[in-house]
Write a protein that holds these residues in place. Structure first.
Motif, PDB file in Angstrom:
ATOM      1  N   UNK A   1       8.240  18.930   6.643  1.00 17.86           N
ATOM      2  CA  UNK A   1       9.115  18.717   5.340  1.00 17.86           C
ATOM      3  C   UNK A   1      10.320  17.796   5.312  1.00 17.86           C
ATOM      4  N   UNK A   2      10.828  17.706   6.507  1.00 17.47           N
ATOM      5  CA  UNK A   2      12.183  17.301   6.869  1.00 17.47           C
ATOM      6  C   UNK A   2      11.949  15.738   7.171  1.00 17.47           C
ATOM      7  N   UNK A   3      11.043  15.274   8.027  1.00 17.70           N
ATOM      8  CA  UNK A   3      10.726  14.093   8.199  1.00 17.70           C
ATOM      9  C   UNK A   3       9.735  12.956   7.677  1.00 17.70           C
ATOM     10  N   UNK A   4       8.590  13.922   7.058  1.00 20.00           N
ATOM     11  CA  UNK A   4       7.664  12.900   6.586  1.00 20.00           C
ATOM     12  C   UNK A   4       7.803  12.257   5.155  1.00 20.00           C
ATOM     13  N   UNK A   5       7.792  11.320   4.979  1.00 20.55           N
ATOM     14  CA  UNK A   5       8.222  10.353   3.788  1.00 20.55           C
ATOM     15  C   UNK A   5       6.900   9.807   3.167  1.00 20.55           C
ATOM     16  N   UNK A   6       6.986   9.508   1.903  1.00 23.68           N
ATOM     17  CA  UNK A   6       5.673   8.791   1.207  1.00 23.68           C
ATOM     18  C   UNK A   6       6.479   7.809   0.289  1.00 23.68           C
ATOM     19  N   UNK A   7       5.719   6.687   0.405  1.00 25.69           N
ATOM     20  CA  UNK A   7       6.115   5.520  -0.423  1.00 25.69           C
ATOM     21  C   UNK A   7       5.285   4.298  -0.106  1.00 25.69           C
ATOM     22  N   UNK A   8       5.709   3.055  -0.681  1.00 24.28           N
ATOM     23  CA  UNK A   8       4.970   1.811  -0.525  1.00 24.28           C
ATOM     24  C   UNK A   8       5.498   1.069   1.003  1.00 24.28           C
TER      25      UNK A   8
ATOM     26  N   UNK B   1       0.991  -1.356  -0.060  1.00 24.73           N
ATOM     27  CA  UNK B   1      -0.055  -0.095  -0.222  1.00 24.73           C
ATOM     28  C   UNK B   1       0.848   1.210   0.011  1.00 24.73           C
ATOM     29  N   UNK B   2       0.435   2.275  -0.620  1.00 21.56           N
ATOM     30  CA  UNK B   2       0.859   3.752  -0.395  1.00 21.56           C
ATOM     31  C   UNK B   2       0.989   4.182   0.890  1.00 21.56           C
ATOM     32  N   UNK B   3       1.678   4.981   1.617  1.00 21.08           N
ATOM     33  CA  UNK B   3       1.590   5.480   2.725  1.00 21.08           C
ATOM     34  C   UNK B   3       2.331   6.545   2.995  1.00 21.08           C
ATOM     35  N   UNK B   4       1.999   7.453   4.036  1.00 23.14           N
ATOM     36  CA  UNK B   4       3.001   8.483   4.448  1.00 23.14           C
ATOM     37  C   UNK B   4       3.373   8.173   5.834  1.00 23.14           C
ATOM     38  N   UNK B   5       4.635   8.349   6.276  1.00 20.29           N
ATOM     39  CA  UNK B   5       5.250   8.187   7.639  1.00 20.29           C
ATOM     40  C   UNK B   5       6.389   9.033   8.061  1.00 20.29           C
ATOM     41  N   UNK B   6       6.819   8.731   9.387  1.00 24.47           N
ATOM     42  CA  UNK B   6       8.135   9.516   9.604  1.00 24.47           C
ATOM     43  C   UNK B   6       8.829   8.554  10.746  1.00 24.47           C
ATOM     44  N   UNK B   7      10.118   8.369  10.677  1.00 23.36           N
ATOM     45  CA  UNK B   7      10.821   7.676  11.450  1.00 23.36           C
ATOM     46  C   UNK B   7      11.647   8.555  12.617  1.00 23.36           C
ATOM     47  N   UNK B   8      11.410   9.699  12.610  1.00 23.47           N
ATOM     48  CA  UNK B   8      12.149  10.507  13.426  1.00 23.47           C
ATOM     49  C   UNK B   8      11.406  11.733  13.559  1.00 23.47           C
ATOM     50  N   UNK B   9      11.364  12.420  14.779  1.00 27.54           N
ATOM     51  CA  UNK B   9      10.580  13.586  14.986  1.00 27.54           C
ATOM     52  C   UNK B   9      11.240  14.860  14.476  1.00 27.54           C
ATOM     53  N   UNK B  10      10.296  15.822  13.771  1.00 24.09           N
ATOM     54  CA  UNK B  10      11.179  17.036  13.369  1.00 24.09           C
ATOM     55  C   UNK B  10      10.012  17.911  12.550  1.00 24.09           C
ATOM     56  N   UNK B  11      10.614  18.884  11.776  1.00 23.85           N
ATOM     57  CA  UNK B  11       9.669  19.617  10.877  1.00 23.85           C
ATOM     58  C   UNK B  11       9.207  18.698   9.802  1.00 23.85           C
TER      59      UNK B  11
END
Length: 327
Positions: free
Chosen positions: A13-20, A1-11
């Motif tokens: 634009x810096x931490x949110x990723x998008x992918x599968x 599935x496609x999703x947005x996620x982050x693996x560290x805290x912060x701004x």
């Protein structure tokens, strides 16, 4: 599935990723929801940014706890009739697995019927805002015939709080910071609207109540607004607060509140006794089915734009809920 996620805290634009990512599977007692929308709340951006100051340890967070979609599969023990049901969701089973994704698996009792006349975008406005508002207005006894001050009347929680209070025949005074926000609060049903940028809130509330003050306050910024709340709350009144952003660790004026016998209720949408929660959600569902509640989608983004959606919410310029479209 496609999703947005982050693996560290912060701004954002810096931490949110998008992918599968791998799609989840429903465990026993769970449903798998194909999400069409995801709703963002201030708690989501506070957690992602590290604002809370809590030192969290996680591998990956799919953010957001609110959303709407269709149940596509079920786990053991869930009625087959739930497959194909339109639902809005609130409270994910795992704090790291949210609705900013094409699929989410969660306990069946956290997926609630979405009436056909409501869109998935409107369904994403529920969850934290509606449940928090209901608890803040209703959890400390009936408000029929009472006068309430609902702070920050253009906010997502306040928008529902005004409506719940008016459905109980309460009188609602609210505060806003602009004419546009005043119109939004008026649409929700507020009886009196005070612009806190131009008016003295204490003076205006006392004028509107003939010096008596208010029976209950629904508070969006507890620490910052204590100088307003203390002089206007009636004896035996209730301050129900769901946030304290400007002053994270307020100093409580104990005796001015104690001598009035004021109840201070810290509202958390996720922490409610089971029986009380079931009754609350059943009442919210009745209001939804009857069409009594109105919903305001303030801005919409696509799933790859989740970071932009967070920044929009943080800007404070959006009136209404920020919704991410998954489909």
């Amino acid at each position: 599935m496609f999703a947005a996620w982050y693996d560290r805290m912060g701004p954002a634009a810096d931490v949110i990723q998008f992918g599968e990512l791998n799609s989840p599977e429903p465990d026993s007692g769970e449903v798998l929801v194909r999400l069409y929308t995801s709703g963002i709340n201030p708690a989501d951006v506070k957690r992602r940014s590290g604002w809370t100051g809590i030192n969290e340890h996680f591998d990956r967070v799919i953010p957001h706890g609110d959303g709407a979609g269709i149940i596509e599969a079920i786990g053991a023990g869930v009625p087959k009739s739930r497959v194909g049901e339109r639902v809005w969701v609130h409270r994910m089973k795992d704090q790291n697995g949210g609705t900013a994704a094409e699929y989410a698996a969660l306990p069946s009792d956290q997926a609630f019927p979405l009436p056909d006349h409501l869109s998935f975008a409107e369904g994403a406005c529920l969850g934290v805002p509606a449940v928090t508002a209901y608890q803040a207005v209703m959890s400390d006894g009936p408000v029929t015939g009472q006068t309430l001050l609902i702070a920050g009347g253009a906010g997502a929680v306040a928008h529902y709080a005004i409506q719940f209070a008016k459905l109980c025949d309460a009188t609602v005074i609210t505060t806003v910071s602009s004419e546009e926000k005043a119109m939004h609060a008026k649409t929700a049903g507020a009886d009196a609207i005070i612009n806190y940028k131009t008016d003295d809130v204490v003076t205006r509330v006392l004028e509107l109540t003939d010096g008596a003050g208010v029976d209950r306050i629904v508070e969006v910024d507890f620490g910052a607004n204590l100088p307003i709340d203390v002089p206007i709350i009636k004896p035996a009144g209730v301050i129900a607060s769901y946030s304290s952003t400007a002053v994270r660790e307020p100093v409580l004026p104990y005796y001015p509140l104690a001598y009035k016998g004021v109840t201070v209720h810290f509202v958390q949408a996720y922490i409610t006794a089971l029986a009380k929660r079931q009754a609350m959600l059943a009442d919210i569902l009745r209001q939804l089915e009857s069409g009594a509640l109105i919903h305001r989608v303030g801005a919409r983004f696509q799933l790859p734009e989740t970071a932009d959606a967070h920044e929009a919410l943080e800007s404070g310029r959006i009136i209404g809920n920020v919704v991410v479209d998954i489909v």
